[in-house]
Design a protein around this motif. Structure first.
Motif, PDB file in Angstrom:
ATOM      1  N   ALA A  41       0.835  -1.203   0.000  1.00  0.00           N
ATOM      2  CA  ALA A  41       0.000   0.000   0.000  1.00  0.00           C
ATOM      3  C   ALA A  41       0.871   1.255   0.000  1.00  0.00           C
ATOM      4  O   ALA A  41       1.745   1.416   0.842  1.00  0.00           O
ATOM      5  CB  ALA A  41      -0.934  -0.006   1.203  1.00  0.00           C
TER       6      ALA A  41
ATOM      7  N   GLU B 220      -3.109  -1.299  -4.416  1.00  0.00           N
ATOM      8  CA  GLU B 220      -3.063   0.057  -3.830  1.00  0.00           C
ATOM      9  C   GLU B 220      -1.651   0.588  -3.656  1.00  0.00           C
ATOM     10  O   GLU B 220      -1.368   1.404  -2.773  1.00  0.00           O
ATOM     11  CB  GLU B 220      -3.850   0.096  -2.515  1.00  0.00           C
TER      12      GLU B 220
ATOM     13  N   ARG C 120      -1.925  -1.226  -9.023  1.00  0.00           N
ATOM     14  CA  ARG C 120      -2.989  -0.335  -8.537  1.00  0.00           C
ATOM     15  C   ARG C 120      -4.007  -1.138  -7.746  1.00  0.00           C
ATOM     16  O   ARG C 120      -4.546  -0.655  -6.755  1.00  0.00           O
ATOM     17  CB  ARG C 120      -3.655   0.398  -9.697  1.00  0.00           C
TER      18      ARG C 120
END
Ligand code: X2X
Length: 343
Positions: free
Chosen positions: A177, A197, A194
């Motif tokens: 992340a 994240e 993506r």
């Protein structure tokens, strides 16, 4: 003998008669003339990588078999430009051959990146069954639909991609992340990171070492053998064995330039390019066991990950559903026919 071999490869009538005239006048010996067909092969990998070792070996064999009439010049290390440039050059015919990774080719021909779906292939047996089988044939057809490119039959290996970082190891998807991670210019890799994240940054491979060194990015992802040959261990601390996707290299040719070669030259070049690909696959596989020990010896902290958590995260993010729709039912079934259900 050499001269006879040369003549066999002089499919072009003008060249053939020029050669005969020059030969009759005793103007050259078989070894002193420039090549009649000078072909350029460009790629992004270091000179010492098995790709370029085998490509140079193929060049030597092609030259010998044609009595010097055909030369294949190898340009490693993005010497002719980054991947984005090399694709453009292969399309325009400025270079004859380019080693195109499916992940990057996806920018141009979306269907070509199906082999790079995250956590699809589990091992090399699955990879070669699919890529030398129906899925590979389907992808080559899709590539050949493009105006100016085609792919040779045998895809070359890059490897299973793992993740290196300077800030923290990756044990679970949560560790990704917000992470600034270099990825190749690639819709598939962008979409995947993506979904985790992370904060993927797309850069050509030529810029990877310096972007890690200057800490523009925290990490990158590539196969172990390349992390080793590109010396990325000098600028990274952790190596997490995410094995998040397999990637290879289609050897792409410019259609028009290849079509202009005499049939026997086409056959000679194809034979040696495909053979080199099969040999470099074996080289990389043979290196696999020792490379972890080498990287460990160079100070990278290596750790395993549990792939199920990553796969679940991708599923929850709708990643597989999105790409199934993108590739279509037929291609998706070819992939799942080898790797099992991805849903
Ligand atoms: O750019 C990369 O990371 C590389 C070398 O693996 C590819 O060619 C996709």
């Amino acid at each position: 003998m050499t001269e006879m071999t040369r003549r066999r490869f002089l499919g072009n009538a003008t060249l053939a008669s020029a050669a005969l005239a020059a030969g009759a006048a005793g103007l050259y010996s078989g070894t002193s003339r420039a090549a009649d067909f000078n072909l350029k092969f460009a790629n992004n990998l270091p000179m010492t990588h098995p790709m370029n070792v085998r490509a140079r070996e193929a060049a030597k064999r092609i030259k010998e078999a044609s009595g010097g009439a055909v030369t294949l010049q190898v340009f490693p290390s993005s010497q002719l430009g980054g991947d984005t440039d090399m694709i453009a050059q292969a399309r325009s015919g400025a270079i004859d051959f380019y080693a195109g990774p499916p992940v990057i080719l996806g920018t141009l021909i979306s269907a070509a990146q199906i082999s790079a779906v995250g956590f699809a292939f589990k091992d090399y047996d699955q990879v070669w069954a699919a890529m030398d089988g129906e899925l590979g044939a389907h992808i080559r057809q899709e590539i050949a639909k493009s105006e100016n490119l085609f792919a040779f039959e045998k895809i070359w290996d890059n490897g299973f991609r793992v993740t290196t970082t300077s800030t923290r190891p990756i044990a679970s998807p949560a560790d990704l992340a917000g992470m600034k991670l270099r990825v190749p210019p690639s819709p598939m890799l962008m979409s995947m990171f993506r979904s985790f994240e992370a904060a993927p940054v797309s850069l050509n491979f030529a810029e990877v070492y310096s972007s890690l060194q200057t800490r523009i990015v925290e990490g990158q992802e590539n196969p172990l053998s390349l992390i080793n040959s590109a010396k990325l261990y000098e600028v990274q601390k952790y190596c997490s064995l995410t094995n998040h996707m397999w990637d290879g290299f289609w050897i792409l040719g410019n259609k028009a330039r290849f079509a202009r070669l005499p049939a026997d030259v086409q056959a000679l070049v194809s034979k040696h390019i495909n053979e080199a690909g099969v040999n470099m696959r074996a080289d990389l596989r043979a290196m696999q066991d020792s490379v972890i020990a080498q990287l460990d010896g160079k100070g990278l902290a290596i750790s395993n990950v549990e792939p199920d958590a990553f796969r679940s995260k991708l599923r929850e993010a709708g990643y597989y559903a999105k790409w199934r729709e993108n590739f279509g039912q037929h291609a998706w079934q070819l992939l799942e026919g080898t790797v099992g259900s991805l849903a």
